[in-house]
Design an enzyme around this catalytic site. Sequence first.
Site, PDB file in Angstrom:
ATOM      1  N   ALA A 151       0.869  -1.175   0.000  1.00  0.00           N
ATOM      2  CA  ALA A 151       0.000   0.000   0.000  1.00  0.00           C
ATOM      3  C   ALA A 151       0.906   1.224   0.000  1.00  0.00           C
ATOM      4  O   ALA A 151       2.054   1.156   0.466  1.00  0.00           O
ATOM      5  CB  ALA A 151      -0.868  -0.017   1.244  1.00  0.00           C
ATOM      6  N   GLY A 186       0.656  -5.019   0.749  1.00  0.00           N
ATOM      7  CA  GLY A 186      -0.529  -5.105  -0.112  1.00  0.00           C
ATOM      8  C   GLY A 186      -0.256  -5.816  -1.429  1.00  0.00           C
ATOM      9  O   GLY A 186      -1.172  -6.418  -2.005  1.00  0.00           O
ATOM     10  N   GLU A 210      -0.453  -9.343  -0.741  1.00  0.00           N
ATOM     11  CA  GLU A 210      -1.865  -9.651  -0.473  1.00  0.00           C
ATOM     12  C   GLU A 210      -2.674  -9.758  -1.764  1.00  0.00           C
ATOM     13  O   GLU A 210      -3.611 -10.549  -1.852  1.00  0.00           O
ATOM     14  CB  GLU A 210      -2.432  -8.595   0.490  1.00  0.00           C
ATOM     15  CG  GLU A 210      -1.806  -8.738   1.888  1.00  0.00           C
ATOM     16  CD  GLU A 210      -2.073  -7.560   2.811  1.00  0.00           C
ATOM     17  OE1 GLU A 210      -1.718  -6.421   2.448  1.00  0.00           O
ATOM     18  OE2 GLU A 210      -2.643  -7.770   3.900  1.00  0.00           O
ATOM     19  N   GLU A 224       4.724  -5.133   7.140  1.00  0.00           N
ATOM     20  CA  GLU A 224       3.965  -4.109   7.861  1.00  0.00           C
ATOM     21  C   GLU A 224       4.422  -3.951   9.314  1.00  0.00           C
ATOM     22  O   GLU A 224       4.388  -2.859   9.875  1.00  0.00           O
ATOM     23  CB  GLU A 224       2.455  -4.443   7.822  1.00  0.00           C
ATOM     24  CG  GLU A 224       1.800  -4.217   6.462  1.00  0.00           C
ATOM     25  CD  GLU A 224       1.876  -5.422   5.542  1.00  0.00           C
ATOM     26  OE1 GLU A 224       2.694  -6.341   5.782  1.00  0.00           O
ATOM     27  OE2 GLU A 224       1.101  -5.429   4.557  1.00  0.00           O
TER      28      GLU A 224
HETATM   29  N1  CAA Z   1       4.584   3.298  -0.723  1.00  0.00           N
HETATM   30  C1  CAA Z   1       4.991   4.469  -1.252  1.00  0.00           C
HETATM   31  N2  CAA Z   1       6.162   4.624  -1.919  1.00  0.00           N
HETATM   32  C2  CAA Z   1       6.948   3.545  -2.046  1.00  0.00           C
HETATM   33  C3  CAA Z   1       6.591   2.286  -1.517  1.00  0.00           C
HETATM   34  C4  CAA Z   1       5.338   2.181  -0.829  1.00  0.00           C
HETATM   35  N3  CAA Z   1       4.879   1.004  -0.321  1.00  0.00           N
HETATM   36  N4  CAA Z   1       7.576   1.405  -1.776  1.00  0.00           N
HETATM   37  C5  CAA Z   1       8.518   2.091  -2.450  1.00  0.00           C
HETATM   38  N5  CAA Z   1       8.139   3.373  -2.627  1.00  0.00           N
HETATM   39  C6  CAA Z   1       8.879   4.447  -3.292  1.00  0.00           C
HETATM   40  C7  CAA Z   1      10.043   4.922  -2.438  1.00  0.00           C
HETATM   41  O1  CAA Z   1       9.617   5.854  -1.457  1.00  0.00           O
HETATM   42  C8  CAA Z   1      10.945   5.540  -3.503  1.00  0.00           C
HETATM   43  O2  CAA Z   1      10.418   6.807  -3.848  1.00  0.00           O
HETATM   44  P1  CAA Z   1      11.448   8.046  -4.063  1.00  0.00           P
HETATM   45  O3  CAA Z   1      12.286   7.634  -5.241  1.00  0.00           O
HETATM   46  O4  CAA Z   1      10.514   9.173  -4.355  1.00  0.00           O
HETATM   47  O5  CAA Z   1      12.252   8.171  -2.814  1.00  0.00           O
HETATM   48  C9  CAA Z   1      10.723   4.624  -4.711  1.00  0.00           C
HETATM   49  O6  CAA Z   1       9.492   3.938  -4.473  1.00  0.00           O
HETATM   50  C10 CAA Z   1      11.815   3.586  -4.866  1.00  0.00           C
HETATM   51  O7  CAA Z   1      11.930   2.900  -3.624  1.00  0.00           O
HETATM   52  P2  CAA Z   1      13.330   2.720  -2.859  1.00  0.00           P
HETATM   53  O8  CAA Z   1      14.220   3.849  -3.146  1.00  0.00           O
HETATM   54  O9  CAA Z   1      13.012   2.443  -1.424  1.00  0.00           O
HETATM   55  O10 CAA Z   1      13.888   1.429  -3.600  1.00  0.00           O
HETATM   56  P3  CAA Z   1      14.847   0.321  -2.998  1.00  0.00           P
HETATM   57  O11 CAA Z   1      15.263  -0.530  -4.144  1.00  0.00           O
HETATM   58  O12 CAA Z   1      15.915   0.918  -2.169  1.00  0.00           O
HETATM   59  O13 CAA Z   1      13.914  -0.553  -2.005  1.00  0.00           O
HETATM   60  C11 CAA Z   1      11.897  -1.724  -1.360  1.00  0.00           C
HETATM   61  C12 CAA Z   1      12.817  -1.272  -2.533  1.00  0.00           C
HETATM   62  C13 CAA Z   1      12.625  -2.769  -0.530  1.00  0.00           C
HETATM   63  C14 CAA Z   1      10.665  -2.356  -1.994  1.00  0.00           C
HETATM   64  C15 CAA Z   1      11.539  -0.499  -0.499  1.00  0.00           C
HETATM   65  O14 CAA Z   1      11.048   0.524  -1.345  1.00  0.00           O
HETATM   66  C16 CAA Z   1      10.483  -0.780   0.527  1.00  0.00           C
HETATM   67  O15 CAA Z   1      10.781  -1.368   1.559  1.00  0.00           O
HETATM   68  N6  CAA Z   1       9.230  -0.330   0.283  1.00  0.00           N
HETATM   69  C17 CAA Z   1       8.175  -0.406   1.241  1.00  0.00           C
HETATM   70  C18 CAA Z   1       7.653  -1.827   1.366  1.00  0.00           C
HETATM   71  C19 CAA Z   1       6.577  -1.900   2.434  1.00  0.00           C
HETATM   72  O16 CAA Z   1       6.806  -1.628   3.595  1.00  0.00           O
HETATM   73  N7  CAA Z   1       5.355  -2.301   2.034  1.00  0.00           N
HETATM   74  C20 CAA Z   1       4.235  -2.398   2.931  1.00  0.00           C
HETATM   75  C21 CAA Z   1       3.411  -1.152   2.846  1.00  0.00           C
HETATM   76  S1  CAA Z   1       2.111  -1.109   4.040  1.00  0.00           S
HETATM   77  C22 CAA Z   1       0.921  -2.136   3.459  1.00  0.00           C
HETATM   78  O17 CAA Z   1       1.015  -2.688   2.398  1.00  0.00           O
HETATM   79  C23 CAA Z   1      -0.256  -2.270   4.375  1.00  0.00           C
HETATM   80  C24 CAA Z   1      -1.289  -3.221   3.912  1.00  0.00           C
HETATM   81  O18 CAA Z   1      -1.271  -4.384   4.184  1.00  0.00           O
HETATM   82  C25 CAA Z   1      -2.383  -2.755   3.149  1.00  0.00           C
END
Ligand code: CAA
Length: 260
Positions: free
Chosen positions: A66, A111, A114, A134
């Site tokens: 998400a 998500g 999921e 999460e």
């Molecule tokens: N939401 C918003 N933006 C996101 C995102 C997310 N879930 N995942 C990545 N992005 C964005 C980053 O902020 C970044 O944006 P900027 O370039 O503007 O800074 C861009 O995508 C590229 O990401 P990274 O620079 O972080 O890329 P990376 O290769 O270093 O890492 C990753 C990749 C491991 C996937 C890392 O981005 C990450 O950990 N993302 C979040 C994953 C996460 O926690 N997901 C769960 C979300 S909560 C959820 O899903 C709740 C639910 O059940 C509904």
Amino acid sequence: MAYTSIEFSCSDGIARITFNRPKALNALNAALLDEFADALKKVSQDEAVRVLLVTGAGEKSFVAGADITEIAPLSPLGAKKFAQRGQTVIGQLQDLAVPVIAVVNGYALGGGCEVALACDFIYASEKAIFGLPEISLGVIPGFGGTQRLPRIVGESRAKEMILTGKHISATEALEIGLVNRMFPPDTLMEAAMETARMIASKGKASLCAAKQAVNQGLNVDLPTGMHIERDLFALCLASPDAKEGTAAFLEKRKPVFTGS
Ligand code: CAA
């Protein structure tokens, strides 16, 4: 509805939805969820569709979860509505009458994992990464992860993933039965298409009945499940496709299913 966060295509009975927000690794925001819901409605209303593929644009990410920028400021009530919205759309995906294959090309986190869990099975790239991270954000999965993952990989493996938030490789996902098959990145889509073409060559009534029997059966006891199977078997046998399929076997030729 014009799509800006997903791509939608459909030909020869095979529909495809591609998540496409590359700057956010295809994260699910409200706009994307609305477009996803709209495309799923199109799939459910199109008689010609027999199978759906769900994938992410690019090689890096299927869906990285998400959109955290949208979640962060939410009040508890807002968070509940957000989770409800995601659960509804992903429920719409799971409840599609036709089979759905998740084609996981990269990160399937939160998500994104999921979404994949709600598909009928998952094909993954060797580079795919799965996880429910999460807990590392101080929350828990909100789009069905705590419910669907244990049903697929078992309680203890699901709890390990949910409680540690750790990422697992496609190989580990294959080992625990989360993923059905794994392919090199450049052959993943063609492998999924080959399976999709095989499914699309079958009769639509029997495809839908088979999926319905399994899905409904998993939520009831065995005798009730057997009852569901019997009824659906009888319904299928009365269909023109069953007449064609059985006649083709007896006449030693390939069946031509018309989808009726
Ligand atoms: N939401 C918003 N933006 C996101 C995102 C997310 N879930 N995942 C990545 N992005 C964005 C980053 O902020 C970044 O944006 P900027 O370039 O503007 O800074 C861009 O995508 C590229 O990401 P990274 O620079 O972080 O890329 P990376 O290769 O270093 O890492 C990753 C990749 C491991 C996937 C890392 O981005 C990450 O950990 N993302 C979040 C994953 C996460 O926690 N997901 C769960 C979300 S909560 C959820 O899903 C709740 C639910 O059940 C509904």
